[in-house]
Write a protein that holds these residues in place. Structure first.
Motif, mmCIF file in Angstrom:
data_model
loop_
_atom_site.group_PDB
_atom_site.id
_atom_site.type_symbol
_atom_site.label_atom_id
_atom_site.label_comp_id
_atom_site.label_asym_id
_atom_site.label_seq_id
_atom_site.Cartn_x
_atom_site.Cartn_y
_atom_site.Cartn_z
ATOM 1 N N GLY A 198 0.828 -1.200 0.000
ATOM 2 C CA GLY A 198 0.000 0.000 0.000
ATOM 3 C C GLY A 198 0.860 1.245 0.000
ATOM 4 O O GLY A 198 1.719 1.422 -0.870
ATOM 5 N N SER A 199 0.641 2.099 1.012
ATOM 6 C CA SER A 199 1.424 3.334 1.123
ATOM 7 C C SER A 199 2.603 3.184 2.073
ATOM 8 O O SER A 199 3.330 4.158 2.304
ATOM 9 N N ILE A 219 7.792 -4.135 8.256
ATOM 10 C CA ILE A 219 6.876 -3.181 7.648
ATOM 11 C C ILE A 219 5.644 -3.014 8.529
ATOM 12 O O ILE A 219 5.087 -3.991 9.044
ATOM 13 N N TYR A 220 5.273 -1.759 8.739
ATOM 14 C CA TYR A 220 4.110 -1.412 9.555
ATOM 15 C C TYR A 220 2.947 -1.082 8.629
ATOM 16 O O TYR A 220 3.105 -0.326 7.655
ATOM 17 N N VAL A 221 1.767 -1.624 8.949
ATOM 18 C CA VAL A 221 0.565 -1.361 8.152
ATOM 19 C C VAL A 221 -0.483 -0.715 9.048
ATOM 20 O O VAL A 221 -0.449 -0.857 10.279
ATOM 21 N N PRO A 222 -1.437 0.027 8.451
ATOM 22 C CA PRO A 222 -2.416 0.767 9.261
ATOM 23 C C PRO A 222 -3.307 -0.145 10.103
ATOM 24 O O PRO A 222 -3.519 -1.331 9.783
ATOM 25 N N ASP A 268 6.652 -11.910 -6.757
ATOM 26 C CA ASP A 268 6.232 -10.520 -6.621
ATOM 27 C C ASP A 268 4.792 -10.373 -7.114
ATOM 28 O O ASP A 268 4.425 -10.891 -8.162
ATOM 29 N N GLY A 269 3.953 -9.675 -6.338
ATOM 30 C CA GLY A 269 2.563 -9.465 -6.726
ATOM 31 C C GLY A 269 1.614 -10.536 -6.236
ATOM 32 O O GLY A 269 0.400 -10.451 -6.479
ATOM 33 N N LEU A 270 2.127 -11.544 -5.533
ATOM 34 C CA LEU A 270 1.298 -12.625 -5.020
ATOM 35 C C LEU A 270 0.767 -12.259 -3.634
ATOM 36 O O LEU A 270 1.506 -11.762 -2.780
ATOM 37 N N ALA A 271 -0.536 -12.494 -3.388
ATOM 38 C CA ALA A 271 -1.123 -12.253 -2.065
ATOM 39 C C ALA A 271 -0.537 -13.241 -1.058
ATOM 40 O O ALA A 271 -0.441 -14.446 -1.335
ATOM 41 N N VAL A 272 -0.143 -12.735 0.123
ATOM 42 C CA VAL A 272 0.560 -13.546 1.112
ATOM 43 C C VAL A 272 -0.081 -13.332 2.491
ATOM 44 O O VAL A 272 -0.527 -12.229 2.826
ATOM 45 N N THR A 281 -3.768 -11.163 6.499
ATOM 46 C CA THR A 281 -3.786 -12.514 5.913
ATOM 47 C C THR A 281 -3.844 -12.458 4.392
ATOM 48 O O THR A 281 -3.646 -13.477 3.735
ATOM 49 N N GLN A 282 -4.101 -11.272 3.837
ATOM 50 C CA GLN A 282 -4.209 -11.129 2.384
ATOM 51 C C GLN A 282 -3.563 -9.818 1.955
ATOM 52 O O GLN A 282 -4.233 -8.856 1.571
ATOM 53 N N LEU A 283 -2.247 -9.777 2.014
ATOM 54 C CA LEU A 283 -1.512 -8.581 1.613
ATOM 55 C C LEU A 283 -0.697 -8.881 0.354
ATOM 56 O O LEU A 283 -0.115 -9.970 0.225
ATOM 57 N N THR A 284 -0.651 -7.910 -0.545
ATOM 58 C CA THR A 284 0.075 -8.097 -1.806
ATOM 59 C C THR A 284 1.224 -7.092 -1.887
ATOM 60 O O THR A 284 1.022 -5.923 -2.246
ATOM 61 N N PRO A 285 2.423 -7.502 -1.541
ATOM 62 C CA PRO A 285 3.572 -6.575 -1.579
ATOM 63 C C PRO A 285 4.043 -6.318 -3.013
ATOM 64 O O PRO A 285 3.866 -7.151 -3.907
ATOM 65 N N ILE A 286 4.651 -5.174 -3.198
ATOM 66 C CA ILE A 286 5.406 -4.870 -4.413
ATOM 67 C C ILE A 286 6.881 -4.906 -4.017
ATOM 68 O O ILE A 286 7.326 -4.114 -3.183
ATOM 69 N N VAL A 287 7.602 -5.850 -4.602
ATOM 70 C CA VAL A 287 8.984 -6.102 -4.184
ATOM 71 C C VAL A 287 9.939 -5.755 -5.321
ATOM 72 O O VAL A 287 9.710 -6.162 -6.474
ATOM 73 N N ARG A 288 10.994 -5.028 -5.007
ATOM 74 C CA ARG A 288 12.058 -4.746 -5.960
ATOM 75 C C ARG A 288 13.319 -5.456 -5.472
ATOM 76 O O ARG A 288 13.639 -5.427 -4.281
ATOM 77 N N TYR A 289 14.046 -6.052 -6.422
ATOM 78 C CA TYR A 289 15.211 -6.845 -6.034
ATOM 79 C C TYR A 289 16.218 -6.843 -7.178
ATOM 80 O O TYR A 289 15.974 -6.273 -8.261
#
Length: 364
Positions: A129-130, A144-147, A171-175, A153-161
């Motif tokens: 998210g933000s 990582i802190y989320v609001p 990357d882009g998979l709900a985890v 249980t269903q977060l989709t990160p954007i990962v750069r590597y």
């Protein structure tokens, strides 16, 4: 008339002699010498030489200590190399500041830039998210802190590597982050794992590194009468306070203006969050160091701190604080004057090089 003829003859003879001398000098300049590096290896690992760009890249095995390596360099017969083959070099930051090797032969030379890197893959950004994750590259962790109210249980990160690596989970998979999740990078036959933890709540405000000479190296511009400035100058004295190899530096002349130093622009710092700054300074002359903070909402803020005379020639950590009610709403530029105290009338000041490093904005 005869006198005039003699003068003309002598003038023509002199021109002929000068012309002959120039021809001989030109004939003595050899531009055919070979100044190409033939091979470059470290501990048996061959470097990749790009002859057109004059670069050499060496990928060392995972876990290699890059701080004290010696290269075996093959050069043409009759050529000279600096630094010499077999010289111990610190290559830890060569990916940001390449090590220069000069090959000289006759009247010509080549300058190669050498980058030595350890084979490793890294997560460079982790965003949900933000919110942006706090990455510890040494410990291989991401926090990582989320609001409040987030369904972890269903977060989709954007990962750069690292380019060329593959990552799992993809990357882009709900985890499901109810518990810590291990992300694994595969790269050049090696694997690298990060443990990612998600916490519900407000994220902490961490110190902001503006400049450190190694991996955060914006280019300083000259301020005042500074004749030269370097953003990658060799650390004059490595110690416990500053053991990194590079820093910023100017040469201070006796007649320079008081306000002589360097500046950084293009910043976007919130002064309601970051209201004090730390800076390492090294010099051999006591006097005030000044930061000028420029931005929106108020006049420039000029902050002075004394570089103490009882620790000359040592790194000193100075802290600068914005005054209450400063009025700034955004910081766009910071200027550093390592010697704001005048030197024009001091007969004992003959000029010397001054250094600063580790400019950090600290939260309230």
């Amino acid at each position: 008339m005869k006198t005039i003829q003699n003068i003309l003859f002598l003038g023509m003879l002199l021109l002929f002699s000068l012309s002959s001398c120039g021809d001989n000098e030109r004939e003595s300049v050899d531009l055919s010498a070979n100044v190409d590096i033939k091979s470059f290896s470290i501990n048996g690992t061959q470097g990749v030489i790009d002859a057109s760009k004059l670069t050499i890249t060496v990928m060392m095995p995972t876990g290699t200590d890059l701080s004290n390596l010696t290269a075996a360099v093959e050069i043409p017969e009759g050529a000279e190399l600096s630094p010499a083959s077999g010289t111990a070099i610190d290559y830890r930051y060569s990916d940001k500041t390449p090590i220069e090797y000069h090959v000289m032969n006759g009247n010509i030379y080549n300058k190669y830039k050498v980058i030595v890197k350890e084979i490793k893959a890294e997560i460079t950004s982790f965003v949900i998210g933000s919110r942006t994750g706090i990455i510890d590259q040494e410990a291989k962790t991401v926090l990582i802190y989320v609001p409040d109210g987030s369904d972890i249980t269903q977060l989709t990160p954007i990962v750069r590597y690292t380019d060329g690596a593959t990552i799992t989970p993809a990357d882009g998979l709900a985890v499901d982050f109810s518990n810590s999740v291990t992300y694994t990078l595969s790269y050049l036959g090696n694997t690298f794992s990060y443990v990612v933890s998600v916490i519900i709540g407000n994220e902490p405000v961490l110190p902001l590194v503006i400049y450190n000479g190694e991996d955060i190296v914006p280019q300083w511009w000259t301020v005042g009468s500074a004749g030269d400035i370097s953003s990658n100058f060799a650390n004059p004295k490595s110690n416990a306070l500053n053991s990194t190899p590079y820093c910023a530096s100017i040469w201070r002349n006796p007649g320079d203006d008081d306000w002589t130093g360097g500046g950084l622009g293009g910043l976007n710092i919130d002064p309601t969050v970051y209201d004090h700054f730390t800076l390492l300074v090294w010099k051999e002359y006591a006097g005030d160091v000044q930061l000028e903070i420029q931005g929106d909402g108020a006049d420039n803020q000029r902050l002075k701190v004394r570089y103490l005379g009882d620790a000359l020639g040592e790194w000193q950590k100075l802290e600068f604080s914005l005054p209450e009610g400063h009025g700034l709403t955004k910081i766009h530029a910071i200027l550093v004057a390592p010697q704001i105290t005048g030197t024009k009338d001091d007969p004992n000041f003959l000029g010397h090089r001054m250094y600063w490093d580790q400019l950090i904005a600290n939260p309230q």
